[in-house]
Scaffold this motif. Structure first.
Motif, PDB file in Angstrom:
ATOM      1  N   HIS A 105      32.244 103.892  35.127  1.00 19.75           N
ATOM      2  CA  HIS A 105      32.532 104.737  34.827  1.00 19.75           C
ATOM      3  C   HIS A 105      33.169 106.027  34.128  1.00 19.75           C
ATOM      4  CE1 HIS A 105      33.226 100.204  33.344  1.00 19.75           C
ATOM      5  NE2 HIS A 105      32.210 100.821  33.235  1.00 19.75           N
ATOM      6  N   GLU A 137      35.347 108.083  31.940  1.00 15.33           N
ATOM      7  CA  GLU A 137      34.972 108.368  30.666  1.00 15.33           C
ATOM      8  C   GLU A 137      33.572 109.101  30.736  1.00 15.33           C
ATOM      9  OE1 GLU A 137      34.646 107.264  26.842  1.00 15.33           O
ATOM     10  OE2 GLU A 137      36.212 106.647  28.709  1.00 15.33           O
ATOM     11  N   ILE A 138      32.678 109.250  31.534  1.00 17.40           N
ATOM     12  CA  ILE A 138      31.749 109.721  31.222  1.00 17.40           C
ATOM     13  C   ILE A 138      32.611 111.335  31.357  1.00 17.40           C
ATOM     14  CG2 ILE A 138      29.538 110.837  32.747  1.00 17.40           C
ATOM     15  CD1 ILE A 138      29.333 108.443  33.677  1.00 17.40           C
ATOM     16  N   TYR A 195      30.497 100.525  28.870  1.00 13.57           N
ATOM     17  CA  TYR A 195      31.496 101.383  28.507  1.00 13.57           C
ATOM     18  C   TYR A 195      31.533 102.382  27.353  1.00 13.57           C
ATOM     19  CZ  TYR A 195      36.530 102.839  28.621  1.00 13.57           C
ATOM     20  OH  TYR A 195      37.978 103.714  28.537  1.00 13.57           O
ATOM     21  N   THR A 211      27.832 105.502  28.705  1.00 14.53           N
ATOM     22  CA  THR A 211      28.847 106.785  29.345  1.00 14.53           C
ATOM     23  C   THR A 211      28.992 107.814  28.507  1.00 14.53           C
ATOM     24  OG1 THR A 211      30.837 105.460  28.291  1.00 14.53           O
ATOM     25  CG2 THR A 211      30.802 105.634  30.308  1.00 14.53           C
TER      26      THR A 211
END
Length: 264
Positions: free
Chosen positions: A42, A45-46, A144, A148
């Motif tokens: 992801h 999101e990171i 998620y 992250t």
């Protein structure tokens, strides 16, 4: 049950609870390493978490680092003046900030600001059953939410630590320049005269370890929060205290290892 038996019961229960927490933390960490290298990644999101952790902490890091540089220089000057070694001041400050103060100050600030934020956010999602809703929606909430954030702290905090060291040296230069009218070039040349590659490497390594510690503890405490809003507050407090304790413990170990390498 008499008083002695009750004390033994609560003591035994406390040990069981502690060992259970250690085991769950171990499993949580192992799960992170398993999930971190498995698709999907992801990235968005990171990057978003790096922005939340890094950029939004910049002003606090800047102010704190500058004050640390000024105050540490003021406190160190009288001791060096007693030995007639004021010219060593930039070198002393450079070693102190790059080796220890930069990474440590950054980690402690982020443990309070970032660790509490992560724990409170995940704890709120846990008690309001948003994490369970993500599982129902065929989304892996651990990957998620946890992976992250831990990756983001591991990336962002070393960058913040290097920035903190730079700003701390600027604060020190400000004080030295006001006292001796030392030029910027001479100050930084003297400050880095005794800084080796090992010092920078150990500083970055410490920051990476601190970032991972803050992220994994904050996520762990938030991910397993219970008892509603009261539990979220308790988890947030525990995340900050445990992260700070772990940072100091890691500092001692890493310093010993680096000193062993330095003099080997």
């Amino acid at each position: 049950m008499n008083t002695i038996d009750s004390k033994k019961y609560f003591f035994s229960k406390g040990i069981d609870s502690y060992l259970e927490g250690v085991y769950k933390g171990y499993q949580f960490t192992i799960r992170f390493f398993k999930e971190a290298f498995v698709l999907p990644f992801h990235w968005r999101e990171i990057i978003n978490q790096c922005f939340e952790i890094g950029l939004k902490s910049l002003s606090l890091i800047t102010l704190t680092a500058f004050i640390v540089g000024v105050v540490f220089t003021k406190q160190s000057r009288p001791s060096l003046e007693n030995f007639g070694a004021v010219s060593w001041l930039p070198s002393l400050i450079g070693i102190a900030i790059v080796r220890a103060l930069g990474p440590l100050v950054t980690a402690l600030i982020c443990a309070g600001k970032v660790g509490s934020s992560i724990s409170a956010e995940l704890g709120s999602m846990k008690v309001t059953e948003q994490i369970e809703a993500m599982e129902v929606s065929a989304i892996n909430p651990f990957k998620y939410l946890v992976v992250t954030r831990v990756i983001a702290t591991t990336i962002s905090i070393p960058i913040l630590a290097l920035y903190c060291s730079f700003v701390g040296l600027i604060g020190s230069f400000y004080n030295v320049h006001n006292q001796e009218a030392t030029s910027f070039e001479i100050f930084y040349k003297n400050a880095f005269s005794n800084i080796s590659f090992l010092d920078i490497f150990s500083s970055v390594t410490k920051s990476i370890v601190y970032g991972f510690t803050i992220g994994i503890i904050g996520c762990y405490k938030g991910y397993f929060a219970t008892q509603g809003t009261r539990g979220v507050g308790k988890a947030t407090n525990q995340a900050v205290v445990l992260a700070i304790f772990a940072i100091f413990f890691e500092e001692v170990i890493i310093v010993q290892v680096v000193n062993w390498i330095r003099y080997f």
